[in-house]
Design a protein around this motif. Structure first.
Motif, mmCIF file in Angstrom:
data_model
loop_
_atom_site.group_PDB
_atom_site.id
_atom_site.type_symbol
_atom_site.label_atom_id
_atom_site.label_comp_id
_atom_site.label_asym_id
_atom_site.label_seq_id
_atom_site.Cartn_x
_atom_site.Cartn_y
_atom_site.Cartn_z
ATOM 1 N N ARG A 68 0.774 -1.236 0.000
ATOM 2 C CA ARG A 68 0.000 0.000 0.000
ATOM 3 C C ARG A 68 0.808 1.291 0.000
ATOM 4 N N HIS A 69 2.111 1.224 0.163
ATOM 5 C CA HIS A 69 2.891 2.451 0.334
ATOM 6 C C HIS A 69 2.731 3.413 -0.831
ATOM 7 N N GLU A 70 2.681 2.924 -2.045
ATOM 8 C CA GLU A 70 2.606 3.828 -3.195
ATOM 9 C C GLU A 70 1.266 4.538 -3.301
ATOM 10 N N GLU A 71 0.195 3.942 -2.796
ATOM 11 C CA GLU A 71 -1.113 4.599 -2.861
ATOM 12 C C GLU A 71 -1.274 5.663 -1.783
ATOM 13 N N LEU A 73 1.621 7.196 0.081
ATOM 14 C CA LEU A 73 2.801 8.013 0.386
ATOM 15 C C LEU A 73 3.447 8.561 -0.880
ATOM 16 N N ASP A 74 4.193 9.637 -0.685
ATOM 17 C CA ASP A 74 4.963 10.286 -1.736
ATOM 18 C C ASP A 74 6.416 10.310 -1.251
ATOM 19 N N ARG A 75 7.325 9.802 -2.041
ATOM 20 C CA ARG A 75 8.726 9.739 -1.618
ATOM 21 C C ARG A 75 9.347 11.108 -1.375
ATOM 22 N N ASP A 76 8.715 12.165 -1.871
ATOM 23 C CA ASP A 76 9.229 13.514 -1.651
ATOM 24 C C ASP A 76 8.740 14.129 -0.336
ATOM 25 N N LEU A 98 9.934 1.192 5.384
ATOM 26 C CA LEU A 98 9.737 2.372 4.539
ATOM 27 C C LEU A 98 11.066 2.965 4.078
ATOM 28 N N LEU A 101 12.285 1.202 1.167
ATOM 29 C CA LEU A 101 11.505 1.538 -0.023
ATOM 30 C C LEU A 101 11.812 2.944 -0.536
ATOM 31 N N TYR A 103 11.840 6.002 1.369
ATOM 32 C CA TYR A 103 11.203 7.146 2.026
ATOM 33 C C TYR A 103 12.119 7.742 3.076
#
Length: 147
Positions: A68-71, A73-76, A98, A101, A103
């Protein structure tokens, strides 16, 4: 180790802790300031989340991070994770996952327990509430710890 090497190691150790940890007071101040966007992630199970969580947090149990991280969170955008309390390392585990991945992550030390005990906003099905700060965990009546 020489005394200078010990001092250098101590500086590196404490600087690293501050780079990767925050506490409820600092997180609340950062959330109120609003100058830097952050995402707060509650890594606890659904039952714990339903009992109450940091107001404004997103729910992502550690077992669901990979899926679910991509739905969510935003890496920026920096992420602050927490679990139940200081006797639980679920927040550290979630932060590690995280970080792997890609982050930028900090752990909120003290977890949800200290967030609630220090009187910060708690959200549950009934809405957002705040309890009186526990004098053993947070300064009360205008007194500050000046930390």
């Amino acid at each position: 180790m020489s005394e200078i090497q010990i001092e250098d190691a101590a500086v590196r150790y404490f600087a690293a802790r501050l780079a990767f940890e925050t506490d409820p007071s600092d997180l609340f101040a950062q959330m109120q300031d609003g100058t830097e966007k952050i995402v707060v992630v509650d890594s606890r199970a659904r039952e714990a989340w339903d009992m109450g969580h940091v107001a404004g947090a997103v729910h992502m149990p550690r077992a669901e991070i990979a899926a679910r991280h991509e739905e969510l969170l935003d890496r920026d955008v920096p992420v602050v994770v927490y679990c139940w309390g200081p006797g639980c390392n679920g927040g550290v585990r979630a932060a590690l996952e995280l970080s792997r991945l890609g982050y930028r992550v900090k752990e909120m030390i003290g977890g949800f327990e200290y967030w609630a005990r220090e009187g910060y906003p708690v959200e549950a099905a009934a809405g957002v509430s705040r309890r009186a700060p526990d004098p053993l965990t947070a300064p009360v009546a205008g007194i500050t710890c000046a930390c």
